[in-house]
Design an enzyme around this catalytic site. Sequence first.
Site, PDB file in Angstrom:
ATOM      1  N   GLY A  11      37.306 -16.089  -8.978  1.00 18.12           N
ATOM      2  CA  GLY A  11      36.438 -17.192  -9.372  1.00 18.12           C
ATOM      3  C   GLY A  11      35.117 -17.210  -8.619  1.00 18.12           C
ATOM      4  N   GLN A  12      34.322 -18.215  -8.952  1.00 13.56           N
ATOM      5  CA  GLN A  12      32.970 -18.344  -8.371  1.00 13.56           C
ATOM      6  C   GLN A  12      33.035 -18.432  -6.847  1.00 13.56           C
ATOM      7  OE1 GLN A  12      30.979 -22.060  -9.186  1.00 13.56           O
ATOM      8  NE2 GLN A  12      29.124 -21.377  -8.156  1.00 13.56           N
ATOM      9  N   ASP A  34      45.007 -13.536  -8.615  1.00  4.45           N
ATOM     10  CA  ASP A  34      44.445 -14.368  -9.689  1.00  4.45           C
ATOM     11  C   ASP A  34      45.327 -14.174 -10.924  1.00  4.45           C
ATOM     12  OD1 ASP A  34      41.270 -15.575  -9.991  1.00  4.45           O
ATOM     13  OD2 ASP A  34      42.452 -15.357 -11.833  1.00  4.45           O
ATOM     14  N   ILE A  35      45.192 -15.113 -11.855  1.00  4.13           N
ATOM     15  CA  ILE A  35      45.945 -15.005 -13.106  1.00  4.13           C
ATOM     16  C   ILE A  35      45.330 -13.945 -14.015  1.00  4.13           C
ATOM     17  CG2 ILE A  35      44.676 -16.772 -14.420  1.00  4.13           C
ATOM     18  CD1 ILE A  35      47.461 -17.831 -15.333  1.00  4.13           C
ATOM     19  N   ASP A  49      50.326 -15.864 -11.499  1.00  5.85           N
ATOM     20  CA  ASP A  49      50.169 -17.215 -12.039  1.00  5.85           C
ATOM     21  C   ASP A  49      50.775 -18.138 -10.992  1.00  5.85           C
ATOM     22  OD1 ASP A  49      50.335 -19.676 -13.213  1.00  5.85           O
ATOM     23  OD2 ASP A  49      51.013 -18.931 -15.163  1.00  5.85           O
ATOM     24  N   TYR A 139      40.356 -33.767 -13.905  1.00  4.87           N
ATOM     25  CA  TYR A 139      40.059 -32.959 -12.715  1.00  4.87           C
ATOM     26  C   TYR A 139      40.001 -33.859 -11.471  1.00  4.87           C
ATOM     27  CZ  TYR A 139      37.165 -29.926  -9.674  1.00  4.87           C
ATOM     28  OH  TYR A 139      36.643 -29.187  -8.647  1.00  4.87           O
ATOM     29  N   LYS A 143      42.439 -33.914  -8.244  1.00  9.14           N
ATOM     30  CA  LYS A 143      41.956 -33.667  -6.874  1.00  9.14           C
ATOM     31  C   LYS A 143      42.335 -34.830  -5.957  1.00  9.14           C
ATOM     32  CE  LYS A 143      39.998 -29.586  -7.211  1.00  9.14           C
ATOM     33  NZ  LYS A 143      40.646 -28.430  -6.584  1.00  9.14           N
TER      34      LYS A 143
HETATM   35  P1  NAD Z   1      36.606 -20.826 -10.966  1.00  7.11           P
HETATM   36  O1  NAD Z   1      37.012 -21.462 -12.237  1.00  7.11           O
HETATM   37  O2  NAD Z   1      35.378 -20.016 -10.926  1.00  7.11           O
HETATM   38  O3  NAD Z   1      37.791 -19.929 -10.401  1.00  7.11           O
HETATM   39  C1  NAD Z   1      39.126 -20.334 -10.459  1.00  7.11           C
HETATM   40  C2  NAD Z   1      39.986 -19.090 -10.507  1.00  7.11           C
HETATM   41  O4  NAD Z   1      41.350 -19.504 -10.559  1.00  7.11           O
HETATM   42  C3  NAD Z   1      39.717 -18.241 -11.736  1.00  7.11           C
HETATM   43  O5  NAD Z   1      39.438 -16.903 -11.366  1.00  7.11           O
HETATM   44  C4  NAD Z   1      40.999 -18.344 -12.553  1.00  7.11           C
HETATM   45  O6  NAD Z   1      41.317 -17.152 -13.270  1.00  7.11           O
HETATM   46  C5  NAD Z   1      42.018 -18.633 -11.468  1.00  7.11           C
HETATM   47  N1  NAD Z   1      43.211 -19.315 -11.970  1.00  7.11           N
HETATM   48  C6  NAD Z   1      43.277 -20.297 -12.903  1.00  7.11           C
HETATM   49  N2  NAD Z   1      44.548 -20.654 -13.115  1.00  7.11           N
HETATM   50  C7  NAD Z   1      45.315 -19.888 -12.287  1.00  7.11           C
HETATM   51  C8  NAD Z   1      46.702 -19.805 -12.037  1.00  7.11           C
HETATM   52  N3  NAD Z   1      47.584 -20.566 -12.713  1.00  7.11           N
HETATM   53  N4  NAD Z   1      47.140 -18.926 -11.115  1.00  7.11           N
HETATM   54  C9  NAD Z   1      46.267 -18.127 -10.456  1.00  7.11           C
HETATM   55  N5  NAD Z   1      44.934 -18.165 -10.657  1.00  7.11           N
HETATM   56  C10 NAD Z   1      44.464 -19.042 -11.560  1.00  7.11           C
HETATM   57  O7  NAD Z   1      36.533 -22.005  -9.892  1.00  7.11           O
HETATM   58  P2  NAD Z   1      35.672 -22.024  -8.544  1.00  7.11           P
HETATM   59  O8  NAD Z   1      34.346 -22.587  -8.871  1.00  7.11           O
HETATM   60  O9  NAD Z   1      35.767 -20.724  -7.847  1.00  7.11           O
HETATM   61  O10 NAD Z   1      36.449 -23.148  -7.729  1.00  7.11           O
HETATM   62  C11 NAD Z   1      37.398 -22.796  -6.759  1.00  7.11           C
HETATM   63  C12 NAD Z   1      37.975 -24.083  -6.179  1.00  7.11           C
HETATM   64  O11 NAD Z   1      36.933 -24.851  -5.595  1.00  7.11           O
HETATM   65  C13 NAD Z   1      38.644 -24.984  -7.220  1.00  7.11           C
HETATM   66  O12 NAD Z   1      39.785 -25.574  -6.652  1.00  7.11           O
HETATM   67  C14 NAD Z   1      37.612 -26.018  -7.507  1.00  7.11           C
HETATM   68  O13 NAD Z   1      38.166 -27.236  -7.919  1.00  7.11           O
HETATM   69  C15 NAD Z   1      36.940 -26.155  -6.160  1.00  7.11           C
HETATM   70  N6  NAD Z   1      35.566 -26.656  -6.283  1.00  7.11           N
HETATM   71  C16 NAD Z   1      34.599 -25.887  -6.866  1.00  7.11           C
HETATM   72  C17 NAD Z   1      33.325 -26.405  -7.019  1.00  7.11           C
HETATM   73  C18 NAD Z   1      32.229 -25.616  -7.672  1.00  7.11           C
HETATM   74  O14 NAD Z   1      31.122 -26.147  -7.848  1.00  7.11           O
HETATM   75  N7  NAD Z   1      32.465 -24.354  -8.052  1.00  7.11           N
HETATM   76  C19 NAD Z   1      33.024 -27.696  -6.534  1.00  7.11           C
HETATM   77  C20 NAD Z   1      34.060 -28.455  -5.973  1.00  7.11           C
HETATM   78  C21 NAD Z   1      35.324 -27.923  -5.828  1.00  7.11           C
HETATM   79  N1  SER Z   2      31.282 -28.330  -9.454  1.00  2.73           N
HETATM   80  C1  SER Z   2      32.535 -28.898  -9.806  1.00  2.73           C
HETATM   81  C2  SER Z   2      32.563 -29.316 -11.221  1.00  2.73           C
HETATM   82  O1  SER Z   2      31.496 -29.583 -11.752  1.00  2.73           O
HETATM   83  C3  SER Z   2      32.791 -30.102  -8.920  1.00  2.73           C
HETATM   84  O2  SER Z   2      34.066 -30.048  -8.447  1.00  2.73           O
HETATM   85  O3  SER Z   2      33.619 -29.400 -11.792  1.00  2.73           O
END
Ligand code: NAD
Ligand code: SER
Length: 311
Positions: A11-12, A34-35, A49, A139, A143
Site C-alpha cells: 500500500g501507499q 499483502d493480500i 489475507d 472507516y 478506527k
Molecule cells: P492502502 O489502501 O494504500 O494499502 C492497504 C494495503 O492493505 C493494500 O496493499 C491492500 O492490498 C492490503 N490489504 C487489504 N486487505 C487486506 C487483507 N485482508 N489482508 C492483507 N492485506 C490487505 O492504504 P494506506 O494508505 O497504505 O494505509 C495504510 C494504513 O494507514 C491503513 O490502516 C490506513 O487506515 C492508515 N491511514 C492511512 C492514511 C493515508 O492517508 N494513506 C491516513 C490515515 C490512516
Molecule cells: N487519508 C485517509 C482517508 O482519506 C484518512 O485516514 O481515508
Amino acid sequence: MKKILVIGSNGQLGLELLTALREKFGSKNVISSDISDPSHADTYFEKLDARDAISLTSIVEKHEINHVYHLAAILSANGELNPISSWEVNMKTLLNVLELGRKGVIERIFWPSSIAVFGRDTPKDHTDQNALTNPSTVYGISKLAGEKWCQYYFEKFGVDVRSIRYPGLISHKVQPGGGTTDYAIDIFSKAISGIPYNCFLNADASLPMMYIDDAVRGTLMLMEASSQNLSIRTSYNLNATSFSPAELTAEIKKYISGLQVQYKPDYRQLIAETWPRSIDDQPARSDWGWKEAYTLSQITAEMISALSMKK
Ligand code: NAD
Ligand code: SER
C-alpha cells in the site's frame, strides 16, 4: 533481534515503511505481506489475507516474528462503497493481530488509526487528543473501535500496541488506496501531465496533511519510544500541516502555472466536512518528541521533483 512482519506492505504507506524498516533492520529481518502480489520481485514476501488467523499465525511462526506493523485496511472513501466487508477487513485483521499479542507470540504491534475517528460534532481547529469522537463513516467507526480494542488489550493483557492517528498522507511511489485525502496526490499527477484536474472536494476544504517521510519517521519514533513514556494507548494525534485544495493549487502553480482545477465535489466532500481542519498533538510531542519536518511548500517541491523525474 527484531523480526518484523508488515501487513499491507503493497500500500501507499506500506511500501515506504517497508523500505525504511529494511534499511534499518536488514531485508531478511523484515517480512512483507499483502493480500495482493507485490509489483516488484521480493524474496521476503508472503501472500496473506490477514482476516485468516491461521495463515497469519503460520507466517508469524515460520519467520519467528516478534514485531508486527499491521497496515491493511479499507480507507474512508472506498469503505463507504462496501461498508460491511470494509468493517470485516478493518476489524477482523486487527483482532487477529491483537490475539497474537495476547498469546505472547509477538511482543510489539503498530496499528494506524486516522483523523477519521473525529466527526461532525468535533471542534474543527486544533482538535485536541481527547476531543469528542463521533465518526460518520464505516472507516471512522472501525478506527475508533480499533483504538478502543488496542487500549483494551494493553490494559487487560499487557499487549504493547502503539498507534498514530495519521492525517492525509502525501506520497508519490504508490497510488493512494481510496481515501478522502487522495485528491492531494492525484492533483500532482495531473499537473505534471498538463491535464486539467477535477477536484472531488470544495476549494476551501481544509484538512490535516503530512508528507510520507514525516509519517514513516514518526512511526519509527513511536515504535522505539520507551513503553513507560507512552501515556496514550488508544492512538496519538499527529500534526504536520493543513491546507485546502485552493491552497495546494496555488502552491503547485508556482511550478506549473498552467494548472487548471475545477471543483466537482462528490460524497467525499461530505466526509471531509466531518473531519478536523487542524490537529493539536501535544501528547505526541511531550511523550516521544514528535516534530514534523515538511511544510506545504516543501511537500510540493518534493512531489513535483519526484514526479517530474518519473515522467
Ligand atoms: P492502502 O489502501 O494504500 O494499502 C492497504 C494495503 O492493505 C493494500 O496493499 C491492500 O492490498 C492490503 N490489504 C487489504 N486487505 C487486506 C487483507 N485482508 N489482508 C492483507 N492485506 C490487505 O492504504 P494506506 O494508505 O497504505 O494505509 C495504510 C494504513 O494507514 C491503513 O490502516 C490506513 O487506515 C492508515 N491511514 C492511512 C492514511 C493515508 O492517508 N494513506 C491516513 C490515515 C490512516
Ligand atoms: N487519508 C485517509 C482517508 O482519506 C484518512 O485516514 O481515508
